[in-house]
Structure formats: C-alpha cells, structure tokens
Design an enzyme around this catalytic site. Structure first.
Site, short mmCIF file in Angstrom:
data_model
loop_
_atom_site.label_atom_id
_atom_site.label_comp_id
_atom_site.label_asym_id
_atom_site.label_seq_id
_atom_site.Cartn_x
_atom_site.Cartn_y
_atom_site.Cartn_z
N HIS A 138 0.16 -0.61 -10.06
CA HIS A 138 -0.08 -1.07 -8.68
C HIS A 138 -0.95 -0.07 -7.95
O HIS A 138 -1.14 1.06 -8.40
CB HIS A 138 1.25 -1.22 -7.92
CG HIS A 138 2.01 -2.47 -8.25
ND1 HIS A 138 2.89 -2.54 -9.31
CD2 HIS A 138 2.00 -3.71 -7.69
CE1 HIS A 138 3.40 -3.76 -9.37
NE2 HIS A 138 2.88 -4.49 -8.40
N LYS A 142 1.77 1.71 -2.96
CA LYS A 142 3.07 1.07 -3.24
C LYS A 142 4.15 2.13 -3.32
O LYS A 142 4.03 3.11 -4.06
CB LYS A 142 3.01 0.25 -4.52
CG LYS A 142 4.33 -0.48 -4.81
CD LYS A 142 4.20 -1.51 -5.90
CE LYS A 142 5.53 -2.16 -6.23
NZ LYS A 142 6.16 -2.88 -5.12
P1 NAD Z 1 2.53 -2.72 3.89
O1 NAD Z 1 2.89 -1.26 3.92
O2 NAD Z 1 1.08 -3.10 4.01
O3 NAD Z 1 3.33 -3.49 5.04
C1 NAD Z 1 4.66 -3.23 5.39
C2 NAD Z 1 4.74 -3.34 6.91
O4 NAD Z 1 6.10 -3.27 7.33
C3 NAD Z 1 3.99 -2.20 7.62
O5 NAD Z 1 3.01 -2.75 8.49
C4 NAD Z 1 5.09 -1.48 8.37
O6 NAD Z 1 4.68 -0.94 9.63
C5 NAD Z 1 6.09 -2.63 8.59
N1 NAD Z 1 7.41 -2.19 9.04
C6 NAD Z 1 8.01 -0.97 8.91
N2 NAD Z 1 9.20 -0.96 9.54
C7 NAD Z 1 9.35 -2.19 10.10
C8 NAD Z 1 10.36 -2.79 10.90
N3 NAD Z 1 11.46 -2.11 11.30
N4 NAD Z 1 10.20 -4.09 11.28
C9 NAD Z 1 9.09 -4.80 10.92
N5 NAD Z 1 8.10 -4.26 10.18
C10 NAD Z 1 8.22 -2.98 9.77
O7 NAD Z 1 3.16 -3.29 2.54
P2 NAD Z 1 2.86 -4.70 1.81
O8 NAD Z 1 1.87 -4.48 0.73
O9 NAD Z 1 2.62 -5.75 2.82
O10 NAD Z 1 4.26 -4.92 1.08
C11 NAD Z 1 5.46 -5.02 1.82
C12 NAD Z 1 6.64 -5.16 0.88
O11 NAD Z 1 6.50 -6.35 0.12
C13 NAD Z 1 6.79 -4.03 -0.15
O12 NAD Z 1 8.16 -3.80 -0.37
C14 NAD Z 1 6.15 -4.62 -1.41
O13 NAD Z 1 6.64 -4.05 -2.60
C15 NAD Z 1 6.57 -6.05 -1.27
N6 NAD Z 1 5.73 -7.02 -1.97
C16 NAD Z 1 6.39 -8.07 -2.53
C17 NAD Z 1 5.69 -9.10 -3.11
C18 NAD Z 1 6.45 -10.30 -3.65
O14 NAD Z 1 5.83 -11.24 -4.19
N7 NAD Z 1 7.77 -10.33 -3.49
C19 NAD Z 1 4.29 -9.06 -3.16
C20 NAD Z 1 3.63 -7.98 -2.57
C21 NAD Z 1 4.37 -6.98 -1.95
#
Ligand code: NAD
Length: 231
Positions: A138, A142
């Site tokens: 990744h 991540k």
């Molecule tokens: P990212 O870091 O771009 O976004 C995460 C966001 O959450 C950030 O903007 C952060 O400020 C925000 N955040 C932090 N605390 C918060 C709160 N209390 N309330 C609301 N928002 C808050 O990360 P991303 O790439 O968007 O990924 C997010 C999550 O999703 C990770 O855990 C990643 O592993 C997971 N993910 C899952 C899949 C899937 O298919 N299930 C796919 C991609 C990513």
C-alpha cells in the site's frame, strides 16, 4: 435518501462525490475538527439520515459508530485497524436494531478473491510440502499493517480448513492504492492469486452499493452478504 460521510480524507471525499449516483443526498461530511471523540454526532445532525459511511480512523470509528447506532442511523464502515475491538461496535449495532455493513475491503474483486482464497485453503489443506503466504503493498500513508484485507484473507484460509502457518508481509511505499497476493509455494511450483487496485474509487462504489443495500436491514453484515457470495 440522506447519507453522512464520516472522515473527509481520500476515501470520504470519493464517497461524497459518487453518492448522488447511488440515489443519496450527502447531508454532510465530518472530519477530525468537527467530530473529536464522536462529538459531531448529535440528534439534530442525524435527523432524517438513512446511513453513515465511515472511512476515518480506528479511534473515530469506535467513538462515532455506537452513537450513530443509538440514533438509529445505519452504518457502512470501511475503516480498518480496529477489528480487535469489533465486539463493542457489533453489540451497539445489535442493541440498536440497525443494519451495519463492515468490510476491510469493499471492492468486488477483492471479495471474490476472499472466496477463492477460502477454496484454495481447502484444496491446499492436505497438500504436503507447500507453504502459504500473503503479501500486501500500500501507499506510505497507510497506518495499519498488515492491512485489514490481508487479515481477512488469512481468515479465509482458516475458514477453508488451512491450519499450517501463513507468512504475512507488508510493503508501504509511494502511492500504491493496494495489492494483495495469496500464494502457495511447493518444491517445484508456485500458485498465486493476486488482486491489484488501480483506482480507489472501486472501494467507494462498493461502500455506496452497501449503503443502498443496508437501508431497511437489521444486523451485522459483511460485503459477502451484500454481494450474495455464499460460504
Ligand atoms: P485518510 O487519512 O485520507 O482519511 C481519514 C480521515 O479521517 C482524515 O481526513 C482524518 O482527519 C479523519 N478523521 C480523524 N479523526 C476523525 C474523527 N474523529 N471524525 C471524523 N473523521 C476523522 O485515509 P483513507 O485513505 O481515506 O482511509 C481511511 C480508512 O479507510 C483507513 O482505515 C483505511 O485503511 C480504510 N480503507 C478501507 C477501504 C475498504 O475498502 N474497506 C478502502 C480504502 C481505505
């Protein structure tokens, strides 16, 4: 149907962009500043909401999910890295009688890989001299390793009856949206099953399909339930 986005990062922004194509009006998007410790989840904000789609952080998911459930909002959770505390959110979902789809990977092909991995685990369970491995790669931002998908694939091998050790390894570099390989290596041959993401919009499409599916359902579901994959 009205949808709230939890976490306005890479994934949350895609969900927001693509939601109208799935019949959703986006009621808002909460990020860290609006929602410290889940404080952004209020009765007023949740009025008339059908579903919340969460791609945030483990802490945010655990603080926010139970509050949304208690206010009757269905959940789609894509955040990874909190599954050791899954029982907490599951209990809140079941107590509230809402529907939740929780998946470490929302892409169609990754869920088909999960099913294929389960079958491969069954087929290789009795194959002497073969070793199994899972490798995932990744982007460097991540946070969790191994990925939630790698852990999901390891469980798929176990579900298939594969009991030998499985070497799980991770790479974090550059901008890789996500690759997962399940392999079996024998004395003279290797079998690999691999999934490569080229565009993370595939996760947002899957999460929005799950959001549409979960409205009106009650219980704790996986993406396999949404896709109708049996086993
Ligand atoms: P990212 O870091 O771009 O976004 C995460 C966001 O959450 C950030 O903007 C952060 O400020 C925000 N955040 C932090 N605390 C918060 C709160 N209390 N309330 C609301 N928002 C808050 O990360 P991303 O790439 O968007 O990924 C997010 C999550 O999703 C990770 O855990 C990643 O592993 C997971 N993910 C899952 C899949 C899937 O298919 N299930 C796919 C991609 C990513």
């Amino acid at each position: 149907m009205r949808l709230l986005v939890i976490g306005h990062g890479r994934m949350g922004r895609l969900v927001e962009q693509l939601a109208p194509g799935y019949g959703f009006e986006v009621a808002g998007a909460l990020d860290a500043v609006d929602n410290p410790g889940g404080a952004g989840i209020t009765r007023e904000r949740c009025q008339g909401l059908e579903v919340a789609v969460d791609f945030s952080t483990p802490e945010a998911t655990l603080a926010t999910g139970p509050k949304l459930a208690a206010l009757g909002v269905n959940l789609v959770v894509g955040t990874t890295g909190w599954q050791a505390r899954e029982a907490e959110l599951r209990q809140a979902v079941l107590a509230a009688g809402i529907g939740a789809v929780v998946a470490a990977n929302f892409s169609l092909a990754a869920n088909l890989l999960d099913a294929l991995t389960q079958s491969a685990g069954r087929l290789f369970a009795g194959a002497e001299g073969y070793g199994a491995f899972i490798h995932e790669a990744h982007h460097q931002a991540k946070k969790d390793a191994p990925s939630g998908t790698a852990l999901m694939l390891r469980r798929a091998l176990e579900r298939g009856g594969y009991t030998l050790p499985v070497d799980v390894s991770s790479t974090r570099a550059g901008w890789i949206p996500g690759t997962h390989t399940v392999g079996f290596d024998g004395p003279a041959e290797t079998l690999t099953l691999a999934h490569t993401v080229r565009d993370r919009a595939t996760f947002a499409h899957g999460a929005l399909a799950a959001a549409r599916w979960v409205v009106g359902r009650h219980g704790w579901f996986s993406m396999r339930d949404v896709l109708g994959i049996e086993g």
